[in-house]
Design a protein around this motif. Structure first.
Motif, short mmCIF file in Angstrom:
data_model
loop_
_atom_site.label_atom_id
_atom_site.label_comp_id
_atom_site.label_asym_id
_atom_site.label_seq_id
_atom_site.Cartn_x
_atom_site.Cartn_y
_atom_site.Cartn_z
N ASN A 168 -6.83 3.77 4.22
CA ASN A 168 -5.60 3.09 5.00
C ASN A 168 -5.46 4.32 6.82
OD1 ASN A 168 -4.24 2.30 3.08
ND2 ASN A 168 -4.28 4.43 2.57
N ARG A 185 -0.64 7.21 -1.37
CA ARG A 185 -1.35 6.40 -0.93
C ARG A 185 0.02 5.02 -0.21
NH1 ARG A 185 -4.10 5.00 -5.47
NH2 ARG A 185 -5.93 6.07 -4.61
N LEU A 186 0.83 5.36 -0.61
CA LEU A 186 1.78 4.05 -0.30
C LEU A 186 2.27 4.58 0.88
CD1 LEU A 186 3.80 3.13 -3.35
CD2 LEU A 186 2.21 1.47 -2.23
N GLU A 239 6.86 0.69 -1.26
CA GLU A 239 5.53 0.43 -0.89
C GLU A 239 7.01 -0.47 0.81
OE1 GLU A 239 3.45 -3.51 -1.69
OE2 GLU A 239 2.98 -2.39 0.32
N ASN A 240 7.93 -0.60 -0.13
CA ASN A 240 9.08 -1.10 1.31
C ASN A 240 9.76 0.09 2.43
OD1 ASN A 240 10.02 -3.03 2.50
ND2 ASN A 240 11.99 -2.80 1.43
N PRO A 287 6.61 1.66 -7.14
CA PRO A 287 6.12 1.24 -6.39
C PRO A 287 6.83 0.34 -5.30
CG PRO A 287 4.78 1.46 -7.87
CD PRO A 287 5.66 1.49 -8.22
N GLU A 288 6.64 -0.83 -5.91
CA GLU A 288 7.36 -1.33 -5.02
C GLU A 288 8.61 -1.57 -4.22
OE1 GLU A 288 7.32 -2.42 -8.53
OE2 GLU A 288 5.62 -2.70 -7.86
N GLU A 336 -0.39 7.87 -6.20
CA GLU A 336 0.17 6.45 -5.71
C GLU A 336 1.08 6.27 -4.65
OE1 GLU A 336 2.50 4.25 -9.07
OE2 GLU A 336 1.10 2.26 -8.74
N LYS A 374 -0.46 3.94 3.07
CA LYS A 374 -0.97 2.85 3.59
C LYS A 374 0.58 2.17 5.38
CE LYS A 374 -2.75 -0.53 0.62
NZ LYS A 374 -2.74 -1.29 -0.47
N ALA A 375 1.86 3.02 4.58
CA ALA A 375 2.64 2.47 5.67
C ALA A 375 2.68 3.41 7.18
CB ALA A 375 4.13 2.60 5.34
N LYS A 393 7.52 1.86 4.71
CA LYS A 393 7.50 0.86 6.29
C LYS A 393 8.53 1.10 6.65
CE LYS A 393 4.25 -2.66 4.24
NZ LYS A 393 4.51 -3.77 3.16
#
Ligand code: FBP
Length: 255
Positions: free
Chosen positions: A251, A214-215, A181-182, A177-178, A211, A218-219, A185
């Motif tokens: 989001n 969702r990421l 996430e990036n 996930p880390e 998950e 969110k981005a 983006k």
């Protein structure tokens, strides 16, 4: 542009697997297009993706579900660098009452220029008929070592913007996930104003898929075009509700 593609968020059900993968993806139930169309209907999907043969035989009872007619496709039977050219037409999409057409491109294949050229022509025709164009951008072929390499997927998304797709479908890398996430983006930054939807991919454990989605949302990505992750579940509806919640309720960074 037709109103469907003015939306910011999409949850689209994909069902072109009978051509792309063969019947091995299906259970007895999901081999029946009516079963899938009922999922799209009850699950309130934004649209369904069908191949011409299926659309002609099954769509007429479900015309309230927006249709994206997939104009090209290939089988798994060839070992060559992939090439996928249209066997369906904008004209057929129009006659069936579709809101848009779908087209897969394989950048990196030695045949990429054929697909790019054909995509351009189809895009032109579709827009003249007020239909949108969804591009599956899947880098693939001998030159592509790993089609889910994050750099390759980012490039795929940018290709979708450059070629003028109204909605761009990309794969996702199976990373933690880390990282994701990036990564999402970065995809967003690399594709200003483009509408990007995640492909579903092979069926994942429920939470894992949610998950990732969702990421992505969110981005600031725009939804998902998903197949197996939905209709390969015994009871897909609770899962569909969770997906809907993520795409349409959570989001909204751009609103
Ligand atoms: P899934 O959500 O089941 O992965 O469907 C998405 C999709 O793009 C389909 O539209 C298509 O049939 C399939 O994946 C092709 O995937 P691949 O070319 O990677 O086998």
């Amino acid at each position: 542009m037709n109103d469907f593609f003015l939306k910011e968020k999409f949850l689209i059900l994909a069902y072109d697997h009978g051509l792309e993968h063969g019947p091995s993806d299906f259970s007895e139930k999901s081999a029946d297009p009516e079963f899938i169309l009922k999922i799209a209907q009850e699950g309130r999907f934004s649209a369904i993706v069908l191949t011409p043969g299926i659309a002609e035989k099954f769509y007429f009872k479900f015309r309230e579900i927006p249709l994206i007619l997939k104009l090209n496709g290939k089988t798994r039977l060839s070992q060559e660098d992939p090439v996928s050219l249209a066997y369906g037409s904008v004209d057929l999409a129009k006659r069936l009452g579709a809101v848009g057409v779908g087209y897969t491109l394989y950048p990196g294949s030695k045949y990429e220029s054929l697909m790019l050229k054909e995509f351009g022509k189809i895009r032109e025709e579709a827009h003249q008929e007020n239909l949108g164009v969804v591009a599956w951008v899947y880098p693939r072929g001998k030159a592509i070592e790993n089609e889910t390499d994050p750099k390759i997927i980012k490039y795929a998304a940018r290709i979708g913007l450059e070629i003028g797709a109204d909605l761009i479908k990309i794969k996702y890398p199976l990373k933690d996930p880390e990282f994701l996430e990036n990564f999402f983006k970065e995809v967003r930054k690399a594709t200003p104003r483009a509408k990007i939807a995640l492909a579903g991919g092979e069926k994942l454990e429920e939470e894992r898929f949610l998950e990732i989605l969702r990421l992505a949302m969110k981005a600031g990505l725009n939804g998902a075009v998903v197949g197996r992750n939905v209709w390969q579940r015994e009871n897909p509806f609770p899962f569909i509700e969770k997906i809907r919640e993520i795409i349409f309720e959570e989001n909204q960074p751009w609103l």
